[in-house]
Design a protein around this motif. Structure first.
Motif, PDB file in Angstrom:
ATOM      1  N   LYS A  11       0.831  -1.208   0.000  1.00 32.18           N
ATOM      2  CA  LYS A  11       0.000   0.000   0.000  1.00 32.18           C
ATOM      3  C   LYS A  11       0.867   1.260   0.000  1.00 32.18           C
ATOM      4  CE  LYS A  11      -3.790   2.213   2.554  1.00 32.18           C
ATOM      5  NZ  LYS A  11      -4.729   2.225   1.439  1.00 32.18           N
ATOM      6  N   PHE A  12       1.910   1.263   0.846  1.00 33.40           N
ATOM      7  CA  PHE A  12       2.778   2.433   0.910  1.00 33.40           C
ATOM      8  C   PHE A  12       3.594   2.590  -0.376  1.00 33.40           C
ATOM      9  CE2 PHE A  12       2.736   1.694   5.727  1.00 33.40           C
ATOM     10  CZ  PHE A  12       1.631   2.523   5.872  1.00 33.40           C
ATOM     11  N   ALA A  13       4.093   1.467  -0.923  1.00 34.20           N
ATOM     12  CA  ALA A  13       4.928   1.523  -2.127  1.00 34.20           C
ATOM     13  C   ALA A  13       4.152   1.986  -3.354  1.00 34.20           C
ATOM     14  CB  ALA A  13       5.552   0.155  -2.400  1.00 34.20           C
ATOM     15  N   THR A  14       2.828   1.760  -3.351  1.00 32.10           N
ATOM     16  CA  THR A  14       1.996   2.172  -4.482  1.00 32.10           C
ATOM     17  C   THR A  14       1.286   3.496  -4.214  1.00 32.10           C
ATOM     18  OG1 THR A  14       0.160   0.827  -3.631  1.00 32.10           O
ATOM     19  CG2 THR A  14       1.625  -0.194  -5.259  1.00 32.10           C
ATOM     20  N   ASN A  15       1.782   4.239  -3.216  1.00 33.23           N
ATOM     21  CA  ASN A  15       1.243   5.557  -2.889  1.00 33.23           C
ATOM     22  C   ASN A  15      -0.233   5.484  -2.511  1.00 33.23           C
ATOM     23  OD1 ASN A  15       1.483   8.328  -2.460  1.00 33.23           O
ATOM     24  ND2 ASN A  15       0.830   8.838  -4.560  1.00 33.23           N
ATOM     25  N   GLY A  16      -0.576   4.448  -1.751  1.00 30.27           N
ATOM     26  CA  GLY A  16      -1.907   4.370  -1.174  1.00 30.27           C
ATOM     27  C   GLY A  16      -2.980   3.756  -2.039  1.00 30.27           C
ATOM     28  N   LEU A  17      -2.591   2.965  -3.034  1.00 32.76           N
ATOM     29  CA  LEU A  17      -3.606   2.292  -3.837  1.00 32.76           C
ATOM     30  C   LEU A  17      -4.448   1.382  -2.943  1.00 32.76           C
ATOM     31  CD1 LEU A  17      -1.822   1.257  -7.174  1.00 32.76           C
ATOM     32  CD2 LEU A  17      -3.489   3.078  -6.818  1.00 32.76           C
ATOM     33  N   GLU A  18      -5.730   1.341  -3.209  1.00 34.85           N
ATOM     34  CA  GLU A  18      -6.652   0.596  -2.353  1.00 34.85           C
ATOM     35  C   GLU A  18      -6.463  -0.909  -2.514  1.00 34.85           C
ATOM     36  OE1 GLU A  18     -11.468   0.081  -1.558  1.00 34.85           O
ATOM     37  OE2 GLU A  18     -10.720   1.533  -3.038  1.00 34.85           O
ATOM     38  N   VAL A  19      -6.367  -1.609  -1.393  1.00 39.21           N
ATOM     39  CA  VAL A  19      -6.319  -3.073  -1.371  1.00 39.21           C
ATOM     40  C   VAL A  19      -7.610  -3.541  -0.718  1.00 39.21           C
ATOM     41  CG1 VAL A  19      -5.098  -5.117  -0.603  1.00 39.21           C
ATOM     42  CG2 VAL A  19      -3.820  -3.055  -1.172  1.00 39.21           C
ATOM     43  N   SER A  20      -8.362  -4.373  -1.393  1.00 40.49           N
ATOM     44  CA  SER A  20      -9.661  -4.782  -0.866  1.00 40.49           C
ATOM     45  C   SER A  20      -9.740  -6.292  -0.688  1.00 40.49           C
ATOM     46  CB  SER A  20     -10.788  -4.326  -1.804  1.00 40.49           C
ATOM     47  OG  SER A  20     -10.604  -4.870  -3.094  1.00 40.49           O
ATOM     48  N   ALA A  21     -10.626  -6.709   0.199  1.00 44.34           N
ATOM     49  CA  ALA A  21     -10.925  -8.129   0.351  1.00 44.34           C
ATOM     50  C   ALA A  21     -11.917  -8.544  -0.731  1.00 44.34           C
ATOM     51  CB  ALA A  21     -11.503  -8.395   1.739  1.00 44.34           C
ATOM     52  N   HIS A  22     -12.033  -9.836  -0.929  1.00 41.98           N
ATOM     53  CA  HIS A  22     -12.915 -10.345  -1.978  1.00 41.98           C
ATOM     54  C   HIS A  22     -13.827 -11.428  -1.395  1.00 41.98           C
ATOM     55  CE1 HIS A  22     -10.444  -8.187  -4.880  1.00 41.98           C
ATOM     56  NE2 HIS A  22      -9.386  -8.680  -4.244  1.00 41.98           N
ATOM     57  N   PRO A  23     -14.880 -11.021  -0.672  1.00 41.06           N
ATOM     58  CA  PRO A  23     -15.784 -12.018  -0.085  1.00 41.06           C
ATOM     59  C   PRO A  23     -16.425 -12.879  -1.171  1.00 41.06           C
ATOM     60  CG  PRO A  23     -16.212  -9.820   0.798  1.00 41.06           C
ATOM     61  CD  PRO A  23     -15.295  -9.647  -0.368  1.00 41.06           C
ATOM     62  N   PRO A  24     -16.600 -14.162  -0.905  1.00 41.94           N
ATOM     63  CA  PRO A  24     -17.209 -15.034  -1.920  1.00 41.94           C
ATOM     64  C   PRO A  24     -18.685 -14.711  -2.117  1.00 41.94           C
ATOM     65  CG  PRO A  24     -16.973 -16.202   0.158  1.00 41.94           C
ATOM     66  CD  PRO A  24     -16.281 -14.886   0.330  1.00 41.94           C
ATOM     67  N   GLN A  25     -19.166 -14.934  -3.324  1.00 32.89           N
ATOM     68  CA  GLN A  25     -20.572 -14.687  -3.623  1.00 32.89           C
ATOM     69  C   GLN A  25     -21.474 -15.743  -2.976  1.00 32.89           C
ATOM     70  OE1 GLN A  25     -21.325 -14.011  -7.823  1.00 32.89           O
ATOM     71  NE2 GLN A  25     -19.194 -13.415  -8.150  1.00 32.89           N
ATOM     72  N   PHE A  26     -20.979 -16.976  -2.891  1.00 40.84           N
ATOM     73  CA  PHE A  26     -21.770 -18.090  -2.362  1.00 40.84           C
ATOM     74  C   PHE A  26     -20.937 -18.778  -1.277  1.00 40.84           C
ATOM     75  CE2 PHE A  26     -22.253 -17.673  -7.007  1.00 40.84           C
ATOM     76  CZ  PHE A  26     -23.542 -17.152  -7.052  1.00 40.84           C
ATOM     77  N   PRO A  27     -21.112 -18.387   0.007  1.00 39.86           N
ATOM     78  CA  PRO A  27     -20.196 -18.831   1.061  1.00 39.86           C
ATOM     79  C   PRO A  27     -20.068 -20.341   1.217  1.00 39.86           C
ATOM     80  CG  PRO A  27     -22.144 -17.759   1.979  1.00 39.86           C
ATOM     81  CD  PRO A  27     -22.153 -17.466   0.521  1.00 39.86           C
ATOM     82  N   TRP A  28     -21.184 -21.081   1.219  1.00 36.37           N
ATOM     83  CA  TRP A  28     -21.055 -22.517   1.444  1.00 36.37           C
ATOM     84  C   TRP A  28     -20.513 -23.240   0.220  1.00 36.37           C
ATOM     85  CZ3 TRP A  28     -20.479 -24.360   5.966  1.00 36.37           C
ATOM     86  CH2 TRP A  28     -21.075 -23.713   7.055  1.00 36.37           C
ATOM     87  N   ASN A  29     -20.814 -22.727  -0.957  1.00 35.49           N
ATOM     88  CA  ASN A  29     -20.165 -23.262  -2.153  1.00 35.49           C
ATOM     89  C   ASN A  29     -18.674 -22.972  -2.105  1.00 35.49           C
ATOM     90  OD1 ASN A  29     -23.091 -22.351  -3.084  1.00 35.49           O
ATOM     91  ND2 ASN A  29     -22.476 -24.090  -4.338  1.00 35.49           N
ATOM     92  N   ALA A  30     -18.332 -21.790  -1.578  1.00 33.15           N
ATOM     93  CA  ALA A  30     -16.923 -21.422  -1.459  1.00 33.15           C
ATOM     94  C   ALA A  30     -16.198 -22.325  -0.469  1.00 33.15           C
ATOM     95  CB  ALA A  30     -16.799 -19.963  -1.032  1.00 33.15           C
ATOM     96  N   VAL A  31     -16.883 -22.694   0.627  1.00 28.74           N
ATOM     97  CA  VAL A  31     -16.278 -23.626   1.582  1.00 28.74           C
ATOM     98  C   VAL A  31     -15.923 -24.938   0.895  1.00 28.74           C
ATOM     99  CG1 VAL A  31     -16.733 -25.065   3.616  1.00 28.74           C
ATOM    100  CG2 VAL A  31     -17.363 -22.654   3.643  1.00 28.74           C
ATOM    101  N   LEU A  32     -16.861 -25.482   0.122  1.00 36.29           N
ATOM    102  CA  LEU A  32     -16.603 -26.727  -0.591  1.00 36.29           C
ATOM    103  C   LEU A  32     -15.454 -26.561  -1.574  1.00 36.29           C
ATOM    104  CD1 LEU A  32     -17.307 -29.639  -1.264  1.00 36.29           C
ATOM    105  CD2 LEU A  32     -19.056 -28.789  -2.855  1.00 36.29           C
ATOM    106  N   TYR A  33     -15.444 -25.446  -2.280  1.00 31.36           N
ATOM    107  CA  TYR A  33     -14.374 -25.186  -3.238  1.00 31.36           C
ATOM    108  C   TYR A  33     -13.020 -25.102  -2.527  1.00 31.36           C
ATOM    109  CZ  TYR A  33     -14.251 -24.292  -8.255  1.00 31.36           C
ATOM    110  OH  TYR A  33     -14.116 -24.436  -9.608  1.00 31.36           O
TER     111      TYR A  33
END
Length: 249
Positions: free
Chosen positions: A121-143
């Motif tokens: 974040k600091f090296a890119t002058n504050g570019l936003e880093v975001s999380a990526h929550p899964p669209q389908f949580p229980w399908n994501a668990v299986l995956y």
């Protein structure tokens, strides 16, 4: 010119332990091949017809594959090159690392991931880093279970198994490549983390904890199953662990 003899064998051979283990190995290897490969076909076909995400996912998968290859390479002779709390958990379940050392590894992995994401974040002058929550949580668990099984099983086959021989030389690249293949298969819909530390640092910097538990539950279950299957069936309980690239406390 000599011609190879064709051997039919007998029905009793089908009940021998080595034949059954070989058949099981082929079964698991087929899952390794078809699941990521056909997953790429299915999901990329959908993406190409609905968005322009496909080129982005290819770049992400390649960058993760190369980075993990390098990370495992530089650590494998010292720590085992886990670079992943789920891999450490798999090593613990299989008896290749103590619980105390596992906790030490988990702390180091989580701290390292957070430091790296803030440096980015600091090296890119504050570019936003975001999380990526899964669209389908229980399908994501299986995956995550399936992909983490594939990843940790690869660690066992190429790095932990004392019978690995020259296979240990290519362990980092095999691990990196299967990570890239898994990302191509499930990255767009399910996040395809395979690594709780990666999800953790993204959650910390963005303070987005939606469905964060998915990346711990799924990866740890998949890692444990891979460890139990490979350690119990293919290595056995009487293996000399001193031959492994990681030592006991």
């Amino acid at each position: 010119m000599a011609i190879s003899r064709i051997t039919i064998g007998n029905l009793g051979e089908a009940t021998k332990p080595d034949a059954l283990k070989a058949a099981l190995a082929e079964f698991i290897s087929m899952i390794f091949f078809v699941f990521p490969a056909e997953g790429c076909v299915l999901l990329f076909t959908k993406m190409i017809t609905t968005s322009e995400q496909a080129p982005v996912m290819i770049v992400i998968a390649i960058s993760h594959a190369f980075a993990l290859f390098a990370a495992v390479s530089v650590g494998i002779n010292i720590s085992g090159g886990h670079v992943n709390p789920a891999v450490t958990f798999g090593a613990f379940v299989g008896g290749h690392i103590t619980f105390v050392r596992s906790i030490l590894y988990w702390i180091a992995q989580l701290l390292g991931s957070v430091v790296a994401i803030y440096l980015l974040k600091f090296a890119t002058n504050g570019l936003e880093v975001s999380a990526h929550p899964p669209q389908f949580p229980w399908n994501a668990v299986l995956y995550e279970i399936i992909m983490s099984f594939i990843l940790v099983y690869t660690y066992y086959a190429t790095a932990f198994d004392p019978k690995r021989g020259n296979m240990g030389i290519i362990a980092p690249i095999a691990i990196g490549l299967i990570c890239g293949a898994n990302l191509l298969s499930g990255g767009s819909l399910f996040g395809a983390a395979m690594n709780p530390a990666m999800s953790f640092c993204q959650a910390v910097i963005s303070w987005t904890w939606t469905y964060h538990w998915v990346y711990w539950l799924g990866t740890f279950i998949g890692a444990a199953i891979a460890a139990l299957v490979y350690q119990t069936i293919f290595i056995g309980q009487n293996t000399d662990h001193e031959q492994l690239p990681i030592t006991e406390c």
